[in-house]
Design a protein around this motif. Sequence first.
Motif, PDB file in Angstrom:
ATOM      1  N   GLY A 226       0.808  -1.223   0.000  1.00  0.00           N
ATOM      2  CA  GLY A 226       0.000   0.000   0.000  1.00  0.00           C
ATOM      3  C   GLY A 226       0.831   1.257   0.000  1.00  0.00           C
ATOM      4  O   GLY A 226       0.336   2.313   0.379  1.00  0.00           O
ATOM      5  N   ILE A 227       2.106   1.167  -0.408  1.00  0.00           N
ATOM      6  CA  ILE A 227       2.931   2.368  -0.445  1.00  0.00           C
ATOM      7  C   ILE A 227       3.430   2.650  -1.858  1.00  0.00           C
ATOM      8  O   ILE A 227       3.599   1.741  -2.673  1.00  0.00           O
ATOM      9  CB  ILE A 227       4.142   2.292   0.512  1.00  0.00           C
ATOM     10  N   ALA A 228       3.636   3.928  -2.124  1.00  0.00           N
ATOM     11  CA  ALA A 228       4.258   4.384  -3.364  1.00  0.00           C
ATOM     12  C   ALA A 228       5.319   5.400  -2.975  1.00  0.00           C
ATOM     13  O   ALA A 228       5.319   5.914  -1.856  1.00  0.00           O
ATOM     14  CB  ALA A 228       3.220   5.007  -4.290  1.00  0.00           C
ATOM     15  N   VAL A 229       6.219   5.691  -3.889  1.00  0.00           N
ATOM     16  CA  VAL A 229       7.264   6.681  -3.628  1.00  0.00           C
ATOM     17  C   VAL A 229       7.252   7.717  -4.746  1.00  0.00           C
ATOM     18  O   VAL A 229       7.292   7.370  -5.933  1.00  0.00           O
ATOM     19  CB  VAL A 229       8.655   6.030  -3.529  1.00  0.00           C
ATOM     20  N   SER A 230       7.180   8.969  -4.364  1.00  0.00           N
ATOM     21  CA  SER A 230       7.179  10.073  -5.317  1.00  0.00           C
ATOM     22  C   SER A 230       8.456  10.897  -5.123  1.00  0.00           C
ATOM     23  O   SER A 230       8.759  11.327  -4.016  1.00  0.00           O
ATOM     24  CB  SER A 230       5.945  10.957  -5.101  1.00  0.00           C
ATOM     25  N   ILE A 231       9.218  11.091  -6.204  1.00  0.00           N
ATOM     26  CA  ILE A 231      10.437  11.908  -6.145  1.00  0.00           C
ATOM     27  C   ILE A 231      10.043  13.366  -6.379  1.00  0.00           C
ATOM     28  O   ILE A 231       9.609  13.740  -7.470  1.00  0.00           O
ATOM     29  CB  ILE A 231      11.471  11.465  -7.196  1.00  0.00           C
ATOM     30  N   GLU A 232      10.173  14.180  -5.348  1.00  0.00           N
ATOM     31  CA  GLU A 232       9.783  15.586  -5.436  1.00  0.00           C
ATOM     32  C   GLU A 232      10.905  16.446  -6.023  1.00  0.00           C
ATOM     33  O   GLU A 232      10.657  17.444  -6.703  1.00  0.00           O
ATOM     34  CB  GLU A 232       9.427  16.124  -4.041  1.00  0.00           C
ATOM     35  N   LYS A 233      12.150  16.055  -5.776  1.00  0.00           N
ATOM     36  CA  LYS A 233      13.290  16.847  -6.236  1.00  0.00           C
ATOM     37  C   LYS A 233      14.488  15.937  -6.413  1.00  0.00           C
ATOM     38  O   LYS A 233      14.737  15.061  -5.594  1.00  0.00           O
ATOM     39  CB  LYS A 233      13.624  17.944  -5.209  1.00  0.00           C
ATOM     40  N   MET A 234      15.207  16.147  -7.513  1.00  0.00           N
ATOM     41  CA  MET A 234      16.448  15.423  -7.745  1.00  0.00           C
ATOM     42  C   MET A 234      17.370  16.371  -8.491  1.00  0.00           C
ATOM     43  O   MET A 234      17.212  16.613  -9.683  1.00  0.00           O
ATOM     44  CB  MET A 234      16.195  14.140  -8.540  1.00  0.00           C
TER      45      MET A 234
ATOM     46  N   LEU B 210      27.824  15.807  -5.424  1.00  0.00           N
ATOM     47  CA  LEU B 210      26.707  15.731  -4.486  1.00  0.00           C
ATOM     48  C   LEU B 210      25.368  15.892  -5.203  1.00  0.00           C
ATOM     49  O   LEU B 210      25.200  16.784  -6.033  1.00  0.00           O
ATOM     50  CB  LEU B 210      26.844  16.818  -3.416  1.00  0.00           C
ATOM     51  N   VAL B 211      24.418  15.003  -4.857  1.00  0.00           N
ATOM     52  CA  VAL B 211      23.071  15.060  -5.429  1.00  0.00           C
ATOM     53  C   VAL B 211      22.053  15.206  -4.306  1.00  0.00           C
ATOM     54  O   VAL B 211      22.088  14.458  -3.325  1.00  0.00           O
ATOM     55  CB  VAL B 211      22.746  13.791  -6.251  1.00  0.00           C
ATOM     56  N   ASP B 212      21.159  16.193  -4.438  1.00  0.00           N
ATOM     57  CA  ASP B 212      20.068  16.377  -3.476  1.00  0.00           C
ATOM     58  C   ASP B 212      18.835  15.635  -3.977  1.00  0.00           C
ATOM     59  O   ASP B 212      18.406  15.832  -5.123  1.00  0.00           O
ATOM     60  CB  ASP B 212      19.730  17.862  -3.323  1.00  0.00           C
ATOM     61  N   ILE B 213      18.257  14.809  -3.121  1.00  0.00           N
ATOM     62  CA  ILE B 213      17.040  14.083  -3.478  1.00  0.00           C
ATOM     63  C   ILE B 213      16.016  14.248  -2.356  1.00  0.00           C
ATOM     64  O   ILE B 213      16.327  14.013  -1.188  1.00  0.00           O
ATOM     65  CB  ILE B 213      17.309  12.579  -3.703  1.00  0.00           C
ATOM     66  N   GLU B 214      14.820  14.666  -2.734  1.00  0.00           N
ATOM     67  CA  GLU B 214      13.709  14.751  -1.790  1.00  0.00           C
ATOM     68  C   GLU B 214      12.605  13.820  -2.288  1.00  0.00           C
ATOM     69  O   GLU B 214      12.200  13.901  -3.450  1.00  0.00           O
ATOM     70  CB  GLU B 214      13.192  16.187  -1.684  1.00  0.00           C
ATOM     71  N   ALA B 215      12.153  12.921  -1.426  1.00  0.00           N
ATOM     72  CA  ALA B 215      11.151  11.936  -1.830  1.00  0.00           C
ATOM     73  C   ALA B 215      10.080  11.795  -0.757  1.00  0.00           C
ATOM     74  O   ALA B 215      10.336  12.003   0.429  1.00  0.00           O
ATOM     75  CB  ALA B 215      11.818  10.588  -2.092  1.00  0.00           C
ATOM     76  N   THR B 216       8.879  11.438  -1.205  1.00  0.00           N
ATOM     77  CA  THR B 216       7.760  11.222  -0.290  1.00  0.00           C
ATOM     78  C   THR B 216       7.273   9.789  -0.397  1.00  0.00           C
ATOM     79  O   THR B 216       7.025   9.287  -1.500  1.00  0.00           O
ATOM     80  CB  THR B 216       6.587  12.170  -0.618  1.00  0.00           C
TER      81      THR B 216
ATOM     82  N   ILE C 127      21.626   4.153  -3.687  1.00  0.00           N
ATOM     83  CA  ILE C 127      21.567   5.249  -4.668  1.00  0.00           C
ATOM     84  C   ILE C 127      22.962   5.807  -4.919  1.00  0.00           C
ATOM     85  O   ILE C 127      23.315   6.136  -6.052  1.00  0.00           O
ATOM     86  CB  ILE C 127      20.605   6.359  -4.183  1.00  0.00           C
ATOM     87  N   GLU C 128      23.762   5.925  -3.868  1.00  0.00           N
ATOM     88  CA  GLU C 128      25.131   6.423  -4.032  1.00  0.00           C
ATOM     89  C   GLU C 128      25.962   5.473  -4.897  1.00  0.00           C
ATOM     90  O   GLU C 128      26.781   5.921  -5.720  1.00  0.00           O
ATOM     91  CB  GLU C 128      25.790   6.629  -2.669  1.00  0.00           C
ATOM     92  N   LYS C 129      25.760   4.166  -4.731  1.00  0.00           N
ATOM     93  CA  LYS C 129      26.462   3.205  -5.580  1.00  0.00           C
ATOM     94  C   LYS C 129      26.027   3.353  -7.036  1.00  0.00           C
ATOM     95  O   LYS C 129      26.837   3.249  -7.956  1.00  0.00           O
ATOM     96  CB  LYS C 129      26.183   1.768  -5.109  1.00  0.00           C
ATOM     97  N   LEU C 130      24.734   3.600  -7.232  1.00  0.00           N
ATOM     98  CA  LEU C 130      24.185   3.737  -8.583  1.00  0.00           C
ATOM     99  C   LEU C 130      24.696   5.002  -9.267  1.00  0.00           C
ATOM    100  O   LEU C 130      25.138   4.971 -10.425  1.00  0.00           O
ATOM    101  CB  LEU C 130      22.659   3.759  -8.522  1.00  0.00           C
ATOM    102  N   LEU C 131      24.641   6.117  -8.555  1.00  0.00           N
ATOM    103  CA  LEU C 131      25.021   7.406  -9.139  1.00  0.00           C
ATOM    104  C   LEU C 131      26.521   7.670  -9.078  1.00  0.00           C
ATOM    105  O   LEU C 131      27.014   8.574  -9.761  1.00  0.00           O
ATOM    106  CB  LEU C 131      24.273   8.536  -8.428  1.00  0.00           C
ATOM    107  N   GLU C 132      27.210   6.901  -8.221  1.00  0.00           N
ATOM    108  CA  GLU C 132      28.642   7.113  -7.977  1.00  0.00           C
ATOM    109  C   GLU C 132      28.904   8.536  -7.491  1.00  0.00           C
ATOM    110  O   GLU C 132      29.876   9.190  -7.886  1.00  0.00           O
ATOM    111  CB  GLU C 132      29.449   6.810  -9.245  1.00  0.00           C
TER     112      GLU C 132
END
Length: 245
Positions: free
Chosen positions: A156-164, A171-177, A208-213
């Motif tokens: 019953g959960i979903a994830v929405s990426i609000e900011k990437m 450095l990458v900023d990610i905000e998710a709900t 995510i850090e492994k993915l994005l390096e």
Amino acid sequence: QIVFVDTPGIHKAKNKLGEYMVRVAERTFDEVDVILWLVEPTTFIGAGEQHIARQLAGARVPVILVINKTDAVKKEEILKAIEAYRKLLDFAEIVPASALKGDNTDTIIDVIYQYLPYGPQFFDEDTITDQPMRQIVAELIREKALNSLDEEIPHGIAVSIEKMKDRGQNLVDIEATIICERDSHKGIIIGKSGAMLKKIGSAARYEIEKLLEKKVNLQLWVKVKKDWRDSDFLMKNFGYDKKEI
């Protein structure tokens, strides 16, 4: 070149999201060259498996049965499972394997090649997915939630990426709900003093850090959207294909 299409699977739908997932899975029958049905090594063929077998019986392409988790049972149990499934459907091949141990995984690839027609190379050799990075990040967060939460909550959960946003300097900023359906679920996802949300975030950040390096500044929030799995509007907002809803 083998292009894997990972479907949601065929199951008894309990809401609009479930109906959507089943339609997506069934639609692929006419769009692929080979179907792989992944099962566990058991002789119990339940109503769900029988329903899938009936659906696959109408497929116009070879169906390969892959019996996973063979490392968890004795050899004689694997043989019994093969025999039980052999009676269920006329499979092109039946391959016992263990994804955990890597047993027979090369054999699965070899068997697939036997049934694939020759054709053009659709993707570059270093392409691992056609999904956008935001979608992959959302799935990684959801995966870590699935691994951490009680069984009744994850579906019953979903994830929405609000900011990437790539801030530079590695450095990458990610905000998710994280979206859930019940107020009680929100409390469980957050956990005592935020412990559960921190656990999910730490595990997701590592992947995510492994993915994005790159280093990732990940911030997570939790919101309640009651019965979102039965809302066409919310399902579309969370990225489910409008044509399928």
